[in-house]
Design an enzyme around this catalytic site. Structure first.
Site, PDB file in Angstrom:
ATOM      1  N   SER A   1       0.848  -1.191   0.000  1.00 45.16           N
ATOM      2  CA  SER A   1       0.000   0.000   0.000  1.00 45.16           C
ATOM      3  C   SER A   1       0.880   1.236   0.000  1.00 45.16           C
ATOM      4  CB  SER A   1      -0.941  -0.022   1.208  1.00 45.16           C
ATOM      5  OG  SER A   1      -1.934   0.964   1.073  1.00 45.16           O
ATOM      6  N   ASN A   2       0.348   2.374   0.348  1.00 43.19           N
ATOM      7  CA  ASN A   2       1.136   3.601   0.382  1.00 43.19           C
ATOM      8  C   ASN A   2       0.586   4.548   1.432  1.00 43.19           C
ATOM      9  OD1 ASN A   2      -0.979   5.310  -0.898  1.00 43.19           O
ATOM     10  ND2 ASN A   2      -0.667   3.842  -2.554  1.00 43.19           N
TER      11      ASN A   2
END
Ligand code: C5P
Length: 397
Positions: A205-206
Site C-alpha cells: 500500500s502507500n
C-alpha cells in the site's frame, strides 16, 4: 441574493453598529435575513435596529420559542452564516466547538458555509491564540474576511478594523454563488490508497489517507453536486451526503468506478492506486521459515487511463504526485491518460500526505497552467472546483 437565507451573527464588539448597515445592504440585495445577536452585542446595538431592518424577529436566546428548537431550525434553513463582527472570544469558541449561547449552537449545528469577519484590538488579533483559532476555522472551510488597518476605537492606528461593507457583501455573495454552482453535476471521486494483499495479514500500500479526495467531495456536496466517492482503506470518515463505496484493491476500485462513470459528468481521480499487486495471494500467513520466495508482481489496471479511453463528454481530472520534474511528468500523464486537466503536487519529503497543508498547480491542454497556491486541503478543494468549473464552461462555450 434573491430569496437566499442569510444568517447574520452579531457579536459584542464596537463594530457591531456597522453590522446594521450591512444588514440593510443584504436586505436590499434580496436576501432573507435572520439576525442572531449575542448578549454582549446587545450592549452595543439594540435588537430593534436589526428587527426593523430585516423585518423579522431578532434571535437572542436559546430559551425563546423553545418548541421550535431555534438553533436547529436556524442552522438548517440558512444558506450562509456570516459573523460580523466576530470577537476574539467568539472565534475561540467556534474553533473549539463550544456552544454556550444561541449563536455558538447555530454555528456548531449548521452545515452552511461560514463567513467570519474579525474585528478587535490589534494585540488581540495578533495574539498566537487568535491566529491559531482563525487558522483552524479556515482549514475547516470558513471564509475569513481579514480586518483592515485603520483607526481603532482605542484611538490607535492598527490592524483589527472590521473589513469594509462592500468587501463583506462581496464575500457573502461569493460564498452564496459558490454554494450552488455544482447543482446538476454528478461527480465521481476516487480517494485513498489501495491495498493489495500478500497474505491474510500483509499487503502492499502507500501513505495516502484520502484527505484531498474527501475534501473535494465535501466541497462538491456543499456546492450542490451529487457525489459518488470510491474510497480505499482509510480511517477517515467520508462526508455523510456522499454516496460512498468502500473498496480495498485496485481491481475493486476499477470495477466500482466503471459502474458509476456512466452517470458522471465530472470525475476526479485522487486515489493513490498501487500500480502493482502480488501475483499470488497466500491463503495463510507466510512463515519466516518458508523458503524465501522472490515477490512476484503483476500490473494493476490504470483506472484513470481506462476512464480517459472511454470518456464520452465526461470531464476528467487526474492528480499527479511527483517528487521531481513535476510539471513535465504531469503533462505527459495528461496526454497519455486523455485528461481534461491534471492537478500536480510535489510530494517530496512526505509533503502533501495527510491532514497538513498542500500546494497544487493545475495543468491542461498544451500549455494551460494555474497555480492554486498553498493552503489547507479544504481551501485547495474550493480553488480546484473553481478552476475546474471555469475550464469546463470554457470548453463547452
Ligand atoms: O501514473 P500515475 O499513477 O502517477 O497517475 C496518477 C493519476 O492516475 C491519479 O489521478 C491516480 O488516481 C490515477 N491512477 C489510477 N489508476 C492507477 C494509477 C493511477 O486511476 N492504476
Amino acid at each position: 441574493m434573491n430569496g437566499r437565507r442569510v444568517l447574520l451573527g452579531v457579536t459584542g464588539g464596537i463594530a457591531a453598529y456597522k453590522a446594521a448597515a450591512l444588514a440593510s445592504r443584504l436586505v436590499q440585495a434580496g436576501a432573507i435575513l435572520d439576525v442572531v445577536m449575542t448578549r454582549d452585542a446587545r450592549r452595543f446595538v439594540g435588537a430593534a435596529t436589526f428587527a426593523a431592518l430585516s423585518r423579522r424577529p431578532v434571535h437572542t436566546s436559546l430559551w425563546e420559542r423553545t418548541a421550535e428548537i431555534p438553533h436547529i431550525a436556524l442552522a438548517r434553513e440558512s444558506d450562509v452564516v456570516a459573523i460580523v463582527p466576530a470577537t476574539a472570544n467568539t472565534i475561540a469558541k467556534f474553533a473549539l466547538g463550544l456552544a454556550d449561547d444561541l449563536l455558538s449552537n447555530v454555528v456548531l449545528a449548521t452545515r452552511a458555509p461560514l463567513v467570519i469577519a474579525p474585528a478587535m484590538n490589534t494585540a488581540m488579533l495578533e495574539h498566537a491564540a487568535t491566529r491559531a483559532h482563525l487558522e483552524t476555522l479556515r482549514a475547516r472551510g470558513a471564509t475569513i474576511v481579514e480586518p483592515g488597518i485603520g483607526f481603532l476605537a482605542e484611538r490607535e492606528h492598527g490592524a483589527g478594523r472590521l473589513a469594509d461593507e462592500d468587501v463583506l457583501l462581496a464575500a457573502i455573495e461569493g460564498v452564496l454563488q459558490r454554494t450552488r454552482d455544482l447543482v446538476g453535476e454528478r461527480v465521481l471521486i476516487t480517494a485513498g490508497p489501495t491495498r493489495e494483499a500478500l497474505d491474510p495479514v500483509r499487503f502492499l500500500s502507500n501513505a495516502a489517507t484520502g484527505t484531498q479526495g474527501i475534501e473535494l467531495a465535501r466541497e462538491a456536496l456543499a456546492r450542490g453536486a451529487a457525489v459518488d466517492l470510491v474510497l480505499g482503506p482509510t480511517s477517515l470518515e467520508p462526508p455523510a451526503g456522499a454516496n460512498t463505496v468502500r473498496v480495498a484493491t485496485a481491481r475493486e476500485m476499477d470495477a466500482a468506478v466503471r459502474e458509476r462513470a456512466r452517470d458522471a459528468t465530472i470525475a476526479i481521480a485522487t486515489a493513490a492506486v498501487a500500480d502493482w499487486r502480488p501475483a499470488t495471494t497466500h491463503a495463510h500467513k507466510v512463515k519466516k521459515s518458508d523458503e524465501a520466495a522472490p515477490l512476484e508482481l503483476e500490473r494493476n489496471p490504470d483506472i484513470l487511463a481506462g476512464l480517459g479511453a472511454a470518456k464520452d463528454g465526461l470531464f476528467l481530472v487526474g492528480f499527479a504526485a511527483e517528487t521531481e520534474a513535476f510539471e513535465v511528468n504531469a503533462r505527459a500523464k495528461l496526454r497519455r491518460k486523455q485528461l481534461d486537466a491534471i492537478a500536480v503536487n510535489d510530494v517530496g519529503d512526505q509533503r502533501g500526505f495527510g491532514a497538513g497543508p498542500n500546494a497544487l498547480v493545475l495543468l491542461w491542454g498544451a500549455d494551460g497552467r494555474k497555480d492554486l497556491g498553498r493552503g489547507s486541503k479544504r481551501e485547495l478543494a474550493a480553488r480546484l472546483w473553481d478552476a475546474i468549473l471555469e475550464l469546463k464552461r470554457a470548453g463547452s462555450a
